[in-house]
Motif scaffolding. Sequence first.
Motif, PDB file in Angstrom:
ATOM      1  N   ASP A  57       7.988   7.358  55.026  1.00 34.63           N
ATOM      2  CA  ASP A  57       6.877   6.471  54.704  1.00 34.63           C
ATOM      3  C   ASP A  57       6.669   5.564  55.928  1.00 34.63           C
ATOM      4  O   ASP A  57       7.521   4.721  56.221  1.00 34.63           O
ATOM      5  N   LEU A  58       5.575   5.769  56.665  1.00 32.99           N
ATOM      6  CA  LEU A  58       5.410   5.041  57.927  1.00 32.99           C
ATOM      7  C   LEU A  58       5.021   3.581  57.680  1.00 32.99           C
ATOM      8  O   LEU A  58       4.020   3.295  57.020  1.00 32.99           O
ATOM      9  N   ALA A  59       5.834   2.684  58.218  1.00 27.98           N
ATOM     10  CA  ALA A  59       5.647   1.245  57.985  1.00 27.98           C
ATOM     11  C   ALA A  59       4.740   0.620  59.038  1.00 27.98           C
ATOM     12  O   ALA A  59       4.403  -0.563  58.942  1.00 27.98           O
ATOM     13  N   LEU A 111      14.111  11.124  51.646  1.00 28.87           N
ATOM     14  CA  LEU A 111      12.711  11.120  51.214  1.00 28.87           C
ATOM     15  C   LEU A 111      12.263   9.676  50.971  1.00 28.87           C
ATOM     16  O   LEU A 111      12.990   8.915  50.333  1.00 28.87           O
ATOM     17  N   GLY A 112      11.124   9.298  51.509  1.00 33.01           N
ATOM     18  CA  GLY A 112      10.578   7.963  51.260  1.00 33.01           C
ATOM     19  C   GLY A 112      11.154   6.875  52.149  1.00 33.01           C
ATOM     20  O   GLY A 112      10.813   5.701  51.980  1.00 33.01           O
ATOM     21  N   ILE A 113      11.996   7.249  53.117  1.00 31.75           N
ATOM     22  CA  ILE A 113      12.566   6.222  54.012  1.00 31.75           C
ATOM     23  C   ILE A 113      11.435   5.555  54.807  1.00 31.75           C
ATOM     24  O   ILE A 113      10.461   6.219  55.192  1.00 31.75           O
ATOM     25  N   GLN A 114      11.555   4.260  55.031  1.00 32.35           N
ATOM     26  CA  GLN A 114      10.600   3.545  55.870  1.00 32.35           C
ATOM     27  C   GLN A 114      10.853   3.968  57.321  1.00 32.35           C
ATOM     28  O   GLN A 114      12.024   4.060  57.730  1.00 32.35           O
ATOM     29  N   ALA A 115       9.802   4.226  58.059  1.00 38.85           N
ATOM     30  CA  ALA A 115       9.993   4.710  59.432  1.00 38.85           C
ATOM     31  C   ALA A 115       8.892   4.179  60.349  1.00 38.85           C
ATOM     32  O   ALA A 115       7.815   3.772  59.883  1.00 38.85           O
ATOM     33  N   ALA A 116       9.190   4.191  61.638  1.00 47.19           N
ATOM     34  CA  ALA A 116       8.197   3.812  62.654  1.00 47.19           C
ATOM     35  C   ALA A 116       8.525   4.547  63.939  1.00 47.19           C
ATOM     36  O   ALA A 116       9.677   4.918  64.172  1.00 47.19           O
ATOM     37  N   VAL A 119      20.323   3.511  55.269  1.00 45.14           N
ATOM     38  CA  VAL A 119      19.386   3.103  56.322  1.00 45.14           C
ATOM     39  C   VAL A 119      18.041   2.766  55.668  1.00 45.14           C
ATOM     40  O   VAL A 119      17.428   3.604  55.015  1.00 45.14           O
ATOM     41  N   ASP A 120      17.591   1.509  55.836  1.00 51.04           N
ATOM     42  CA  ASP A 120      16.326   1.079  55.226  1.00 51.04           C
ATOM     43  C   ASP A 120      15.130   1.365  56.125  1.00 51.04           C
ATOM     44  O   ASP A 120      14.005   1.477  55.645  1.00 51.04           O
ATOM     45  N   LEU A 121      15.392   1.420  57.442  1.00 49.10           N
ATOM     46  CA  LEU A 121      14.295   1.658  58.393  1.00 49.10           C
ATOM     47  C   LEU A 121      14.798   2.551  59.518  1.00 49.10           C
ATOM     48  O   LEU A 121      15.822   2.249  60.146  1.00 49.10           O
ATOM     49  N   LEU A 122      14.080   3.643  59.760  1.00 51.96           N
ATOM     50  CA  LEU A 122      14.379   4.544  60.883  1.00 51.96           C
ATOM     51  C   LEU A 122      13.284   4.364  61.935  1.00 51.96           C
ATOM     52  O   LEU A 122      12.100   4.521  61.626  1.00 51.96           O
ATOM     53  N   VAL A 123      13.680   4.026  63.155  1.00 51.11           N
ATOM     54  CA  VAL A 123      12.719   3.876  64.256  1.00 51.11           C
ATOM     55  C   VAL A 123      13.081   4.898  65.330  1.00 51.11           C
ATOM     56  O   VAL A 123      14.251   4.957  65.744  1.00 51.11           O
ATOM     57  N   VAL A 124      12.125   5.720  65.738  1.00 51.21           N
ATOM     58  CA  VAL A 124      12.405   6.713  66.780  1.00 51.21           C
ATOM     59  C   VAL A 124      11.390   6.566  67.910  1.00 51.21           C
ATOM     60  O   VAL A 124      10.221   6.264  67.687  1.00 51.21           O
ATOM     61  N   GLY A 125      11.864   6.791  69.144  1.00 53.66           N
ATOM     62  CA  GLY A 125      10.958   6.678  70.283  1.00 53.66           C
ATOM     63  C   GLY A 125      11.399   7.514  71.455  1.00 53.66           C
ATOM     64  O   GLY A 125      12.578   7.820  71.614  1.00 53.66           O
ATOM     65  N   THR A 154       7.408  -6.401  57.825  1.00 53.63           N
ATOM     66  CA  THR A 154       6.695  -5.468  56.940  1.00 53.63           C
ATOM     67  C   THR A 154       7.680  -4.745  56.032  1.00 53.63           C
ATOM     68  O   THR A 154       7.467  -4.624  54.819  1.00 53.63           O
ATOM     69  N   VAL A 155       8.783  -4.274  56.622  1.00 54.52           N
ATOM     70  CA  VAL A 155       9.770  -3.513  55.846  1.00 54.52           C
ATOM     71  C   VAL A 155      10.417  -4.411  54.797  1.00 54.52           C
ATOM     72  O   VAL A 155      10.593  -3.998  53.638  1.00 54.52           O
ATOM     73  N   ALA A 156      10.734  -5.646  55.174  1.00 59.68           N
ATOM     74  CA  ALA A 156      11.347  -6.587  54.217  1.00 59.68           C
ATOM     75  C   ALA A 156      10.424  -6.766  53.017  1.00 59.68           C
ATOM     76  O   ALA A 156      10.871  -6.793  51.864  1.00 59.68           O
ATOM     77  N   GLY A 157       9.114  -6.855  53.265  1.00 58.48           N
ATOM     78  CA  GLY A 157       8.143  -7.032  52.191  1.00 58.48           C
ATOM     79  C   GLY A 157       8.046  -5.817  51.288  1.00 58.48           C
ATOM     80  O   GLY A 157       7.695  -5.924  50.115  1.00 58.48           O
TER      81      GLY A 157
END
Length: 177
Positions: free
Chosen positions: A131-133, A97-102, A48-54, A166-169
């Motif tokens: 790591d918050l993106a 650790l270090g996963i991109q997240a929002a 998983v490259d990006l974790l988004v939670v809401g 942002t995450v792609a970059g």
Amino acid sequence: MPRALVVYESMFGNTEAVAESIVEGLATSMTVSLREVGHAPYAVGDDVDLLVVGGPTHAFGLSRQTTRKDAAAKAAGVVVSGGPGLREWLDRADVPLGIQAATFATRAAHPRLPGSAARAAARRLRHAGADLASSPEDFWVTGMTGPLATGELERARRWAESLAATVAGRLEPVGQA
Ligand SMILES: Cc1cc2nc3c(=O)[nH]c(=O)nc-3n(C[C@H](O)[C@H](O)[C@H](O)COP(=O)(O)O)c2cc1C
């Protein structure tokens, strides 16, 4: 394509609708899985490259069992997330650790109260080593049980598109040693 996991909690369906729009926005450049929090894996994989939670803002932050009970009473017992909430999931989740997240939340526009489930979730993810993106983002509902304010679903889709960019970059270019 990079992979995203979106985990959401929702009582009356407003946060669920926002999560679905976020999936649309992310899917323009990512492979996306959407999970209601009661069905989300506690072990978030390295793939998983990006974790988004809401989730919905309850009592100035993340919901608790007591606030979810209040919500269920307002909805005559029929809620989207009838089990654990995002707070409980974040307490147990094993996040690389270090996963991109929002993070995102829904909030009532009137009366306007301080606090946001998105900010509370972001704090927990940061402590877990993510790591918050993006800054935590709030989407507005017009009353306690909804509906969402006009334009919020479109704003959620655009927020997610920009998050994916942002995450792609930030991801390492493929093929570099
Ligand atoms: C028990 C309870 C407490 C709430 N507390 C707040 C609050 O502190 N601040 C706020 O802006 N909205 C508050 N709300 C409104 C919720 O944010 C709103 O119900 C939610 O955004 C709707 O999303 P959902 O349909 O996904 O549950 C509360 C709602 C409930 C049921």
